[in-house]
Write a protein that holds these residues in place. Structure first.
Motif, mmCIF file in Angstrom:
data_model
loop_
_atom_site.group_PDB
_atom_site.id
_atom_site.type_symbol
_atom_site.label_atom_id
_atom_site.label_comp_id
_atom_site.label_asym_id
_atom_site.label_seq_id
_atom_site.Cartn_x
_atom_site.Cartn_y
_atom_site.Cartn_z
ATOM 1 N N VAL C 7 40.993 38.643 42.495
ATOM 2 C CA VAL C 7 39.677 38.081 42.794
ATOM 3 C C VAL C 7 38.936 37.774 41.499
ATOM 4 N N ASP C 8 38.660 36.517 41.275
ATOM 5 C CA ASP C 8 37.907 36.127 40.078
ATOM 6 C C ASP C 8 37.386 34.721 40.307
ATOM 7 N N ASP C 9 36.148 34.472 39.896
ATOM 8 C CA ASP C 9 35.620 33.121 40.083
ATOM 9 C C ASP C 9 36.175 32.173 39.023
ATOM 10 N N SER C 10 36.701 32.734 37.960
ATOM 11 C CA SER C 10 37.274 31.883 36.925
ATOM 12 C C SER C 10 38.711 31.524 37.290
ATOM 13 N N MET C 13 41.298 32.681 34.644
ATOM 14 C CA MET C 13 41.593 34.112 34.628
ATOM 15 C C MET C 13 42.428 34.476 35.857
ATOM 16 N N ARG C 14 41.996 33.957 37.001
ATOM 17 C CA ARG C 14 42.698 34.229 38.247
ATOM 18 C C ARG C 14 44.122 33.701 38.166
ATOM 19 N N GLY C 15 44.235 32.492 37.644
ATOM 20 C CA GLY C 15 45.549 31.867 37.525
ATOM 21 C C GLY C 15 46.466 32.671 36.632
ATOM 22 N N MET C 16 45.909 33.135 35.539
ATOM 23 C CA MET C 16 46.706 33.911 34.590
ATOM 24 C C MET C 16 47.173 35.212 35.231
#
Lengths: 663, 106, 120
Positions: C7-10, C13-16
């Motif tokens: 869970v991340d709005d970025s 970051m989420r993709g990574m």
């Protein structure tokens, strides 16, 4: 994960960070205009994301830089500090600096520069402390022993929080040999036991040389969720050696080695542009394709059997459906390239603020229709002309507060940017309630510049249009804002390169409205199909003024071989398409063909063609991508019969013509 | 990964409690209910052969159960213990307290 | 292989995080904010939840608090992705029911090590 794996997210990170910076900027400006406290959270969140991501994606300089801004914001957010103009100003400059850093990151250049360094110090100073002293580390005496006793008693809620003693003790076992003795005396009676609570405890003997910090590290997440005692049984030494840096020291070395590859990656990704598409749009497309497939299979049934009247009606119905779905599909696919103009509009609040402050003018900016969507390519190119129009409006249009008062207006001028769809076009307007154009000043200037022979009898529109002539400038004093050697003629040329037009309406004393009309997309143009011998050419509709059939004697040959014809009150050069493009045609006499009067680069010419076939939409295919660049041709399209037609580049032809003239 | 709370069936006099494959904190309420009922039976057999995942909370529940059983004089024995369960009990130092048999007959 | 919710709005970051964990053979779902994460969590049980602290719509702390009210998420590891500067956030996250945290910036190796740590 490989560096290449990381690089793919680096580009995403840069894109979202740039968006974050836009958000920070617009929120800071809103805050400056008395916006609410929620904005501070929005700004903080944006800064926080950039900081967190920057270090992860290989930009530690940016991360530490943003850290300063974030700390400042955190104080504001938590109410420890009141936000004021100075802080907003500083943060706005921070936003600019970060944008530059991202630009440098994409170019593979070093991120830090003097500006960044200066700003970092200013931010630190604002925080009430100097730049952080380098090399200061928390130093703790390292307790080292070769046997330890760990008493570990979780609080009741620890298990529900996901911390599992099994894991903790297993981790301890990685440090040394364990003897685990449970404490069972606190387990409640079975019936009363809440199975989610923890009532166990352990005494753990650990054998083997170990540091206190390593043992404590196992329990770092549960410090406040347990009673923990770590006792050394045999103290080996009190060592005052510096604690190993928390980050793996090998990392920077690896970064240097991979710098070349990383840079290549970045450059590659900087060039490839992408569009983010909402799921809704994609779902819409999938739906349409689904319907298309159904229609196709329905039509497929007509392959066999005779077609009677009833089946004929069905066939017609199916074909109509196919036409509708194809059109809808086309619109939807085009829609993928469509983005709201907000991303362009959003740069203006900052710019308007800066310019008006510099000039001592009071300007209120209104944005209308920010959600209006237009083609990504158009969007990327519309910014510069708009910047120029906005600068011009503040610089020349809107008056100083005292002058406004004198003319019975409020001190604050209003500048409105609006966007809307009109028919197949996007209309972007830049309007102000300033002084409007000064007819006398324009006519005088035009006379002085030799642009006109006399202002007599010129309509207001014609006079206003003079400001778009190359080399025209009416400002008494050239300011450093608009007077950059770039005139309205450049605005007009930029807009016409996009297949659009720019016009002005102005009322003296009331203000001016600049209207930019653009095609929705550059991928499809409306054009007239012209025949030249066996060839077909598409002439963009926006460029066409009129088509006329001329008498043979209407065209005069001038010295040097050029041809001119009289159109309304001017003489226009003739461009024979069959000559320019070397087509075989039997129609060479002026009275047998058609003269299409077109406008490009601010000049009019007559295109001589055999005849016009009809109007159609043409899907533009790049000639450069499929063949090579051809002067006077902007692209190609495929006609309904499957043949290829070339799309005439009017501006290019005009340039070609003027070069011929010069030669 | 659905957790199943297995039905208790009578085997002669003894009640067999088959512990679920996912024998962890979030699913212990059902297991506890089954064990509470088992306290009424003349004897209990615990079957942990099918336990694939286990945590501290689960073993604590079993500890409390065995105490309650022995306080009532109710014989509670093991008919199966999975490797996972044996390992977890070992790490937590609970093998003895749970009276896990050294080796299990198949 | 574990079922993990990132869970991340970025998106980066989420993709990574997702990319790294999938590379390690995990089944990773992604959510853009706390609210969407709750929706996902209600739809199926995850073995581990990794969540950013600062997110629009619903932040990570509120999300953890909500998750812990759901019986099936008692005891499930939830890690906050946080930054060093925010010790108080770590504590706030812990108080809400988070298992632990992963300090940004982290590299894929650190992420995998931490995930391995909680999943055992």
């Amino acid at each position: 994960m490989s560096k290449a794996g990381l690089a793919q997210f680096q580009q995403v990170f840069i894109e979202e960070s740039l968006e974050g910076l836009d958000t920070m900027e617009s929120s800071l400006l809103a805050l400056d205009n008395g916006g609410d406290g929620e904005l501070v959270h929005t700004i903080f969140r944006a800064a926080h994301s950039i900081k967190g991501g920057a270090a992860t994606f290989g930009f530690p300089e940016m991360s530490s830089f943003t850290h300063e801004a974030e700390s400042l914001l955190d104080e504001v957010r938590s109410g420890k500090r009141e936000i004021d103009g100075a802080i907003i100003e500083l943060l706005l400059r921070t936003v600019d600096c970060l944008r530059n850093m991202f630009a440098r990151a994409q170019a593979g250049e070093p991120l830090n520069d003097a500006v960044a360094e200066g700003l970092r110090n200013e931010l630190a100073a604002m925080m009430g402390r100097g730049a952080p002293a380098a090399g200061v580390q928390a130093r703790r005496n390292v307790d080292q022993a070769d046997a330890w006793t760990v008493r570990f008693r979780p609080h009741a809620g620890m298990l529900a929080g996901g911390n599992e003693p099994l894991r903790l003790i297993r981790e301890l076992a990685g440090i040394g040999e364990l003897t685990v003795t449970p404490e069972l005396d606190r387990i409640p009676e079975f019936a009363k036991l809440d199975p989610t609570e923890c009532h166990l405890g352990w005494t753990i003997e650990l054998k083997g040389p170990a540091k206190r910090a390593d043992i404590a590290g196992v329990f770092d997440w549960v410090e406040d969720e347990c009673d923990l005692a770590i006792e050394a049984k045999h103290i080996v030494a009190e060592v005052a050696a510096p604690v190993a840096a928390p980050a793996s020291p090998a990392a920077p070395v690896a970064n240097v080695a991979d710098a070349g590859a990383a840079r290549a990656q970045r450059e590659a990704s900087a060039e490839s542009s992408s569009v983010r598409v909402s799921i809704d749009k994609i779902d819409g497309l999938i739906n349409l394709v689904g319907e298309l497939v159904i229609t196709q299979s329905m039509l497929d049934t007509f392959r066999e059997g005779d077609i009677d009247a009833a089946r004929m009606a069905m066939l017609e119905h199916g074909l109509a459906q196919l036409a509708r779905h194809t059109r809808e599909l086309q619109e939807s696919v085009m829609g993928i390239r469509m983005l709201p103009i907000a991303s362009v509009f959003n740069r203006f609040p900052r710019m308007v603020r800066d310019i008006s402050q510099k000039l001592g003018k009071q300007v209120k900016l209104e944005l209308v229709g920010e959600q209006t969507e237009l083609d990504k390519t158009v969007l990327e190119k519309i910014g510069d002309p708009m910047v120029h129009l906005v600068r011009n409006a503040i610089d020349h249009g809107l008056e100083m507060p005292d002058k406004r008062r004198a003319s019975g207006k409020g001190d604050t001028g209003t500048l409105t940017l609006s966007a809307s769809h009109r028919g197949g076009n996007i209309v972007v307007e830049v309007s102000d309630d300033g002084a409007g154009l000064n007819r006398e000043a324009i006519v005088a200037k035009a006379l002085q510049r030799g642009l006109i022979a006399s202002g007599e009898g010129m309509s207001d529109e014609a006079v206003a249009d003079l400001i778009f002539q190359p080399g025209f400038s009416t400002a008494a004093v050239t300011t450093d804002l608009s007077g950059r050697g770039v005139g309205m003629d450049v605005v007009r040329r930029n807009v016409s390169d996009l297949g659009g037009t720019v016009t002005i309406r102005s009322t003296q004393g009331k203000g001016s409205v600049f209207t930019i009309t653009l095609p929705l997309t550059l991928a499809i143009i409306d054009g007239l199909t012209a025949a030249v011998g066996e060839e077909r050419y598409i002439v963009p509709l926006v460029s066409i003024v009129e088509s006329v059939q001329l008498k043979a004697d209407a065209v005069r040959t001038v010295a040097g071989g050029g041809e001119l014809f009289r159109f309304r009150n001017e003489y226009l050069p003739v461009i024979r398409l069959h000559d320019v493009f070397g087509c075989e045609t039997s129609i060479r006499s002026i009275d047998e063909g058609l003269m299409v009067v077109v406008e490009g680069e601010g000049a009019r010419v007559g295109l001589f063609v055999d005849g016009l076939i009809g109007q159609q939409q043409a899907v533009v295919k790049s000639l450069e991508a499929n063949y090579r660049r051809v002067q006077g041709i902007s692209g190609a399209t495929i006609l309904a019969d499957g043949s290829v037609a070339l799309i005439v580049d009017i501006a290019g032809l005009v340039r070609l013509q003027s070069r011929r003239k010069a030669a | 990964m659905g957790s199943k709370t297995n039905p208790q069936r009578k085997t002669g006099e003894a009640r067999v409690i088959a512990l679920p494959a996912d024998f962890r904190l979030a699913d212990l309420a059902d297991v506890k209910a089954g064990l509470l009922q088992a306290l009424e039976a003349p004897s209990v057999e615990l079957d942990g052969a099918g336990v694939e995942r286990v945590d501290t909370a689960a073993l604590q529940l079993l500890l409390a159960f065995r105490r309650a059983a022995s306080a009532q004089g109710l014989p509670a024995s093991w008919v199966g213990v999975s490797e996972t369960m044996r390992d977890a009990a070992g790490v937590l130092g609970l093998t003895q307290a749970l009276e896990l048999p050294a080796t299990m007959p198949a | 292989m574990a079922k993990i919710l990132a869970v991340d709005d970025s998106a980066s970051m989420r993709g990574m995080v997702a990319f790294t964990l999938r590379g390690a053979g995990h089944d990773v779902s992604e959510a853009e904010n706390g609210q969407l994460a709750l929706d996902a969590a209600r739809g199926g049980r995850y073995d581990l939840v990794l969540a950013d602290v600062n997110m629009p719509v619903m932040d990570g702390i509120s999300m953890v608090r909500e998750l812990r009210t759901m019986p099936e998420y008692k005891g499930v590891p939830i890690l906050m992705l946080t930054t060093e500067s925010h010790t108080d956030k770590k504590m706030e996250g812990k108080a809400a029911g988070a298992t632990g945290w992963l300090v940004k910036p982290f590299d894929p190796e650190q992420l995998l090590a931490t995930v391995k740590r909680v999943l055992g």
